[in-house]
Design an enzyme around this catalytic site. Structure first.
Site, short mmCIF file in Angstrom:
data_model
loop_
_atom_site.label_atom_id
_atom_site.label_comp_id
_atom_site.label_asym_id
_atom_site.label_seq_id
_atom_site.Cartn_x
_atom_site.Cartn_y
_atom_site.Cartn_z
CG HIS A 1 47.53 37.80 39.64
ND1 HIS A 1 47.32 38.40 38.41
CD2 HIS A 1 46.65 38.35 40.49
CE1 HIS A 1 46.35 39.29 38.53
NE2 HIS A 1 45.92 39.27 39.77
CG ASN B 1 44.08 43.26 37.04
OD1 ASN B 1 45.12 42.65 37.28
ND2 ASN B 1 43.07 43.31 37.89
#
Length: 679
Positions: free
Chosen positions: A73, A146
């Site tokens: 990320h 997500n």
């Protein structure tokens, strides 16, 4: 919700914001500086002197500007927002921010890709992070979501292995932010639990049109706990108001070269112009007595609860209404952790969740320089913090107390626990359940089904979605060098669907193994993106004009589109003005992949240089709506399009503007016959 961001979190952050306008240059020690362009030296051309503390300070600070990026990320974009629950959920949870409909809870959201480094492109094929920090009155709650509802692994002990497999290969650090390479697919063929996740990764869900048009899933099964201590299993689900839409693969490849910041820019620009992204928070609720009624395990993070079995319940909405003022201080330094929960929300025994609860905190301690990273302004709760934690790197607080331990008499027993004071309001109490068993390294047999939900996903796709999935497998496996890995992946796909495996095998040039497991035939329509809310709002439309375009024809169409929320960007062969329109960008510096649709308002004069012709052909290839105003017909003739599906021509006496808006709102026109059409 107010758009000025004037909430408790913003008021807290205002104490830390520093304005440089109208100030005098100083060193970090507050000493005024008379010259910051020239080093202290002996004469005009002599040696630089070590006593130049200003030079040393500037170089030292520059040398230490960077902090370690996130292992996963790393590539992210952030925004502030506000959340309100629709109605009290106190019968389910004692979470304060979910119990009072009048309460506005500040939030910060960070969207991200997973595999790539900070400098990678936004529009790669990848899962996207959708992490939300709720600054509640009872502490920070992090919903670390997500845009896929499933993980590739069931147990956190495999997380290192998966990330190492999907990251660039260690021998050459290639490829960047891509899953199309040997190590990832070797991991997949060795770990059948990845197959449901891989189906999502090969679908268009992995290449979202915008963060504003992307769903979010909490992945794990959590618990709501009410004031009486009663628990209810819950899964979290963000739904975008604009619907869920994606790019197409050929478009993605071109966007990466034209604007690697495509999604980041889209989010920033939308908030700046007041088109605030809006998401609805929904939950799926399962009573504790129904935990084992499904044909899968609720604690298995590679599984979903189909919406047809447990419908989504909308419980609130979040509006993102403010951009960060400093990317590093806010978006880069924000730290999320699945273990950051508040009273009324608790964990389950999901083995992946338990590992993430440790991992997220552990990694931030290294990345942000120690255990005091929660004191960084973006991470500070608006709830007061009182405990006996002391010292460490980057301690910003001056603790004015004679003790740093509990219990004590010197400081009056403070900070006192809820048990000491008898006041249990806003206090976290762990959900109580009886747990027993042998200490073993073994997964539950209820985690052993690795294919049925991958098949469910495949069965739920529209024909165009299935075509894109097959093409994605062919692209990815086409970049795998070792043939045995390709063959093993196809052997896994046979267990998902025989026809899918056959198409992929034929594209790779070998015969698929015989299917031994029949397709179960079940589907979940909610998994498809074929039926989404349709709107022209915030869609970017390229208006191709020339010096001979008729403003009396073009301007009313543009105005009608803008009234519905569309963004019209005028493109021409040159900058300046064209037919009284201010040109936003010249055609040679533009490309269709940065727009959702094309409105052709000029014809023959745009044909000779070829840019406009290519623009239209490329947009057609990618399924986008094309509007043709009077006089623009020669441009369409030069483009030589193989059909008119999604091409809107101006007709006498009808509402061209609305017909074109409807075509744009459809997002893409998948039934075009353009497989053999080069663009």
């Amino acid at each position: 919700m107010p758009a000025d961001g004037g909430n408790d979190k913003q008021r807290q952050l205002d104490h830390y914001r520093v304005q440089e306008d109208g100030t005098r240059y100083t060193t970090d020690q507050g000493v005024g500086v008379d010259d910051t362009d020239n080093s202290l030296a002996v004469g005009d051309r002599g040696p630089t002197l070590l006593e130049d503390f200003h030079l040393r300070e500037k170089i030292t600070r520059f040398d230490h500007e960077r902090i370690p990026e996130r292992v996963v990320h790393a590539r992210g974009s952030g925004a502030y927002g506000e959340f309100q629950v629709y109605e009290s959920l106190s019968e389910l949870t004692c979470a304060d921010f979910l119990s009072d409909p009048s309460l506005v809870t500040p939030t910060f959201v960070r969207f991200s890709t997973v595999a790539g480094e900070r400098g990678s492109s936004d529009t790669v094929r990848d899962v996207r992070g959708f992490a939300t920090k709720f600054y509640t009155r009872h502490g920070n709650y992090d919903l670390v979501a997500n845009n896929f509802p499933v993980f590739p692994i069931q147990d956190g002990i495999k997380f290192l292995d998966f990330v190492h497999a999907v990251k660039p290969e260690p021998r050459n650090q290639i490829p960047q932010a891509q899953s199309a390479h040997d190590t990832l697919w070797d991991f997949v063929q060795m770990q059948p639990e990845t197959m449901h996740f891989i189906m999502w990764l090969m679908s268009d869900r992995s290449i979202p049109r915008s963060y504003r048009m992307m769903q979010g899933f909490g992945v794990h099964t959590f618990r709501f706990v009410n004031a009486r201590g009663k628990g209810t299993f819950v899964k979290f689900h963000w739904r975008p108001k604009l619907g869920t839409y994606s790019l197409v693969w050929d478009e993605v490849l071109r966007v990466q070269g034209n604007d690697p910041d495509f999604n980041r820019r889209d989010l920033w620009d939308a908030i700046e112009r007041g088109d605030f992204p809006e998401f609805e928070l929904c939950v799926q609720l399962v009573a504790e007595e129904d935990e084992h009624k499904f044909d899968f395990d609720l604690l298995d993070s590679t599984k979903i609860i189909p919406e047809e079995e447990v419908p989504l319940r909308p419980i609130g909405r979040m509006v993102l209404n403010r951009n960060p003022r400093n990317f590093f201080a806010e978006t880069e330094q924000v730290a999320f952790c699945t273990a950051n929960i508040v009273p009324g929300i608790d964990f389950t025994n999901d083995p992946l969740l338990q590992a993430r609860n440790f991992s997220y905190l552990d990694t931030q301690i290294t990345r942000l320089g120690g255990p005091n990273h929660q004191q960084i302004p973006i991470n500070r709760p608006i709830a007061p913090v009182h405990n006996d934690h002391r010292d460490g790197f980057h301690q910003n607080m001056i603790h004015d107390s004679d003790t740093a331990y509990s219990k004590n008499t010197i400081s009056g027993g403070c900070p006192a626990t809820a048990a000491d004071t008898g006041n249990m309001e806003g206090v976290f109490r762990h959900y109580q359940e009886q747990v027993s068993g042998e200490v073993i390294r073994r997964r539950s047999p209820s985690f052993n089904d690795h294919y049925s939900q991958a098949t469910l996903f495949w069965n739920s796709m529209a024909d165009w979605e299935k075509t894109h999935i097959v093409n994605a497998f062919l692209f990815e496996l086409g970049h795998v060098e070792r043939r045995n890995i390709k063959e093993k992946v196809v052997e896994r796909l046979v267990n998902v669907d025989g026809d899918l495996a056959r198409q992929v095998a034929q594209g790779l040039g070998f015969s698929p193994p015989e299917a031994t497991v029949p397709n179960h035939g079940r589907s979940s329509p909610a998994l498809s993106m074929d039926d989404q809310p349709r709107s022209v709002a915030t869609r970017k439309i390229a208006v191709l004009v020339g010096d001979q375009s008729d403003p009396e024809v073009v301007r009313p169409v543009m105005e009608a589109l803008r009234v519905q929320g569309a963004i019209c960007d005028v493109l021409a062969a040159h900058e300046g003005t064209a037919a009284t329109f201010e040109v936003g960008r010249q055609l040679s510096a533009a490309t269709s992949v940065l727009y959702d649709a094309v409105l052709a308002a000029a014809g023959q004069e745009l044909v000779p240089d070829g840019y406009a012709v290519q623009f239209v052909r490329e947009a057609f290839k990618h399924g986008k709506a094309i509007g043709v105003l009077p006089g623009a017909e020669p441009l369409l003739e030069a483009a030589n399009l193989p059909g008119r599906q999604g091409v809107v021509d101006a007709g006498a006496g009808d509402d061209f503007s609305q017909r074109f808006a409807d075509a744009v709102a459809a997002h893409r026109h998948w039934n075009r016959d353009h497989a053999a059409f080069p663009a």
